[in-house]
Design an enzyme around this catalytic site. Sequence first.
Site, PDB file in Angstrom:
ATOM      1  N   ARG A 171       0.722  -1.080   0.058  1.00 48.85           N
ATOM      2  CA  ARG A 171       0.070  -0.042   0.092  1.00 48.85           C
ATOM      3  C   ARG A 171       0.853   1.423   0.113  1.00 48.85           C
ATOM      4  O   ARG A 171       1.803   1.317   0.586  1.00 48.85           O
ATOM      5  CB  ARG A 171      -0.767   0.322   1.142  1.00 48.85           C
ATOM      6  CG  ARG A 171      -2.120  -0.654   1.317  1.00 48.85           C
ATOM      7  CD  ARG A 171      -3.048  -0.555   0.280  1.00 48.85           C
ATOM      8  NE  ARG A 171      -4.193  -1.422   0.133  1.00 48.85           N
ATOM      9  CZ  ARG A 171      -4.359  -2.122  -1.177  1.00 48.85           C
ATOM     10  NH1 ARG A 171      -3.361  -2.294  -2.128  1.00 48.85           N
ATOM     11  NH2 ARG A 171      -5.500  -3.019  -1.162  1.00 48.85           N
ATOM     12  N   GLU A 215       4.219  13.100  -6.898  1.00 51.71           N
ATOM     13  CA  GLU A 215       5.565  13.609  -7.080  1.00 51.71           C
ATOM     14  C   GLU A 215       6.708  12.713  -7.308  1.00 51.71           C
ATOM     15  O   GLU A 215       7.771  12.922  -7.394  1.00 51.71           O
ATOM     16  CB  GLU A 215       5.752  14.081  -5.358  1.00 51.71           C
ATOM     17  CG  GLU A 215       5.350  13.086  -4.315  1.00 51.71           C
ATOM     18  CD  GLU A 215       4.127  13.134  -3.786  1.00 51.71           C
ATOM     19  OE1 GLU A 215       3.953  12.763  -2.689  1.00 51.71           O
ATOM     20  OE2 GLU A 215       3.137  13.212  -4.625  1.00 51.71           O
ATOM     21  N   HIS A 259      -0.316  -0.045 -10.208  1.00 53.99           N
ATOM     22  CA  HIS A 259      -1.167  -1.026  -9.400  1.00 53.99           C
ATOM     23  C   HIS A 259      -1.426  -2.257 -10.423  1.00 53.99           C
ATOM     24  O   HIS A 259      -2.818  -2.724 -10.504  1.00 53.99           O
ATOM     25  CB  HIS A 259      -2.479  -0.243  -8.764  1.00 53.99           C
ATOM     26  CG  HIS A 259      -2.928  -1.081  -7.957  1.00 53.99           C
ATOM     27  ND1 HIS A 259      -4.101  -0.750  -7.091  1.00 53.99           N
ATOM     28  CD2 HIS A 259      -2.697  -2.267  -7.232  1.00 53.99           C
ATOM     29  CE1 HIS A 259      -4.508  -1.586  -6.191  1.00 53.99           C
ATOM     30  NE2 HIS A 259      -3.540  -2.662  -6.284  1.00 53.99           N
TER      31      HIS A 259
HETATM   32  N1  NAD Z   1      -0.553  -4.925  -5.248  1.00 50.14           N
HETATM   33  C1  NAD Z   1      -1.446  -5.397  -4.978  1.00 50.14           C
HETATM   34  O1  NAD Z   1      -2.572  -5.284  -6.248  1.00 50.14           O
HETATM   35  C2  NAD Z   1      -1.963  -5.947  -4.095  1.00 50.14           C
HETATM   36  C3  NAD Z   1      -2.676  -7.093  -4.041  1.00 50.14           C
HETATM   37  C4  NAD Z   1      -3.296  -8.045  -2.919  1.00 50.14           C
HETATM   38  C5  NAD Z   1      -2.631  -7.400  -1.704  1.00 50.14           C
HETATM   39  N2  NAD Z   1      -1.799  -6.308  -1.501  1.00 50.14           N
HETATM   40  C6  NAD Z   1      -1.574  -5.705  -0.360  1.00 50.14           C
HETATM   41  O2  NAD Z   1      -0.519  -6.705   0.244  1.00 50.14           O
HETATM   42  C7  NAD Z   1      -0.537  -6.824   1.411  1.00 50.14           C
HETATM   43  C8  NAD Z   1      -0.390  -8.188   1.974  1.00 50.14           C
HETATM   44  O3  NAD Z   1      -1.237  -8.889   1.296  1.00 50.14           O
HETATM   45  P1  NAD Z   1      -1.330 -10.607   1.930  1.00 50.14           P
HETATM   46  O4  NAD Z   1      -2.449 -11.180   1.100  1.00 50.14           O
HETATM   47  O5  NAD Z   1      -0.022 -11.206   2.124  1.00 50.14           O
HETATM   48  O6  NAD Z   1      -1.764 -10.358   3.354  1.00 50.14           O
HETATM   49  P2  NAD Z   1      -1.862 -11.382   4.679  1.00 50.14           P
HETATM   50  O7  NAD Z   1      -2.851 -10.855   5.642  1.00 50.14           O
HETATM   51  O8  NAD Z   1      -1.751 -12.784   4.244  1.00 50.14           O
HETATM   52  O9  NAD Z   1      -0.205 -11.153   5.063  1.00 50.14           O
HETATM   53  C9  NAD Z   1       0.080  -9.876   6.102  1.00 50.14           C
HETATM   54  C10 NAD Z   1       1.030 -10.287   6.828  1.00 50.14           C
HETATM   55  O10 NAD Z   1       1.402  -9.237   7.465  1.00 50.14           O
HETATM   56  C11 NAD Z   1       1.714  -9.517   8.926  1.00 50.14           C
HETATM   57  N3  NAD Z   1       1.821  -8.028   9.682  1.00 50.14           N
HETATM   58  C12 NAD Z   1       0.824  -7.417  10.044  1.00 50.14           C
HETATM   59  N4  NAD Z   1       1.431  -6.414  10.824  1.00 50.14           N
HETATM   60  C13 NAD Z   1       2.529  -6.394  10.562  1.00 50.14           C
HETATM   61  C14 NAD Z   1       3.760  -5.690  11.436  1.00 50.14           C
HETATM   62  N5  NAD Z   1       3.333  -4.406  11.850  1.00 50.14           N
HETATM   63  N6  NAD Z   1       4.871  -6.209  11.026  1.00 50.14           N
HETATM   64  C15 NAD Z   1       5.317  -7.285  10.368  1.00 50.14           C
HETATM   65  N7  NAD Z   1       4.286  -8.016   9.669  1.00 50.14           N
HETATM   66  C16 NAD Z   1       2.807  -7.818  10.029  1.00 50.14           C
HETATM   67  C17 NAD Z   1       0.575 -10.320   9.294  1.00 50.14           C
HETATM   68  O11 NAD Z   1       1.014 -11.227  10.315  1.00 50.14           O
HETATM   69  C18 NAD Z   1       0.463 -11.157   8.143  1.00 50.14           C
HETATM   70  O12 NAD Z   1       1.384 -12.310   7.950  1.00 50.14           O
HETATM   71  C19 NAD Z   1      -2.320  -6.727   1.691  1.00 50.14           C
HETATM   72  O13 NAD Z   1      -2.352  -6.000   3.135  1.00 50.14           O
HETATM   73  C20 NAD Z   1      -2.527  -5.495   0.598  1.00 50.14           C
HETATM   74  O14 NAD Z   1      -2.104  -4.299   1.102  1.00 50.14           O
HETATM   75  C21 NAD Z   1      -1.495  -5.748  -2.862  1.00 50.14           C
END
Ligand code: NAD
Length: 386
Positions: free
Chosen positions: A230, A259, A271
């Site tokens: 994000r 920017e 994205h």
């Molecule tokens: N670029 C894109 O199109 C796209 C697509 C899907 C997801 N995403 C982003 O990727 C992120 C991760 O997705 P995911 O499917 O792996 O989610 P997920 O929920 O499976 O994994 C997130 C991980 O982050 C960990 N976490 C939470 N807070 C933390 C912290 N302060 N420090 C370290 N670890 C922490 C959690 O324990 C979890 O294991 C999502 O939150 C989303 O914002 C982006």
Amino acid sequence: MYNVKCLNKISSVGLDRFGANYTCGEDVENPEAILVRSASMHEMELPSNLLAIARAGAGVNNIPLDKCSEAGICVFNTPGANANAVKELVIAGLLLASRKIVSGIEWAKSLKGKGAEVGKLVEKGKSQFVGPEISGKRLGVIGLGAIGILVANAAKSLGMEVYGYDPYLSVDAAWGLSRSTKHAQTLDEIYANCDYITVHVPLTPDTKEMINAESIAKMQDHVRILNFARGDLVNSADLLKALADGKVASYVTDFPTDEMLGVEGVVAVPHLGASTPESEDNCARMAADELKDYLENGNILHSVNLPNVSMPRDPAFSRICIIHRNVPNTISLLAGKLAEFGINIENMQSKSRKDYAYTLLDVTGDLNGNAAKIEEFPDIIKVRVI
Ligand SMILES: NC(=O)c1ccc[n+]([C@@H]2O[C@H](COP(=O)([O-])OP(=O)(O)OC[C@H]3O[C@@H](n4cnc5c(N)ncnc54)[C@H](O)[C@@H]3O)[C@@H](O)[C@H]2O)c1
């Protein structure tokens, strides 16, 4: 027979999961289940016999969760369904962060029209785009969830030394993680050791702008940072200053801001993380499976408003599925009433989530319409017998 209404176009890979007992489509009336992608449901009147909604995707801000919980409607999402799509782009991002591929391609385009000279000009000019290999370098993965784990494992197989940091690592995630991933106890360990850092955490008040002047100062000189999670995880102004100072060698992001565009060292991807046909199919498949298992067996996996509860089915038993408020004495009241009705509980699972709870009971005995009476008890929201 169940009716499933699609509020958006849903991949046929998902719809094909429903068998002959289902009628699916955009014009379906009185649905027991709804499949949705981005359509907003906030203004929609929820159908009276609606049992479940599945969002083919991760975010659920198009769904009125509180209203659904109060009405005993289970809401699902499809976490991790696009994880492979994001992982593949992150691996591309590691290479883009290193090898100046984007600026090299742009420069090559500028040679258009130079005719037979192109080959010589390429050889003469290519040295400006030299960049390091990723093999043998250290990668820090912050957040080892669905995406972080796949990135860590893929980077390992590309020869990187991988450090992982996730204080909330789930047991399932731990099973999937390559054993050679070094377990960083602190973020500072990642910052101090890694040539590349990639963030895969949700955006929360805790993680907002976690990459900022202070954290960047703890990183190695010429660190390369990737953000496919994000935009607001990174403080843009601090990052741009660190790029200008040469502290950060490159920043690859799926969430460019105005920017950042055109700044040397920034690779701005529009994205594209989840933009693959496979990702859409995976979401649809997972959403359909979640709905089917809930409608047919009462099992809940990947709900965003109710606890995950599931039990294998035994055809010898009837199953009672009860959504209720998370208040004391509900389970003993249920057990007592069922005993009064001459119904024996053979298996049971009950879990709570904030204000709500879900109880699955496999029972023997003549239900004889008595299960419906349970719905009249205080704090019981919905009862189904399947
Ligand atoms: N670029 C894109 O199109 C796209 C697509 C899907 C997801 N995403 C982003 O990727 C992120 C991760 O997705 P995911 O499917 O792996 O989610 P997920 O929920 O499976 O994994 C997130 C991980 O982050 C960990 N976490 C939470 N807070 C933390 C912290 N302060 N420090 C370290 N670890 C922490 C959690 O324990 C979890 O294991 C999502 O939150 C989303 O914002 C982006």
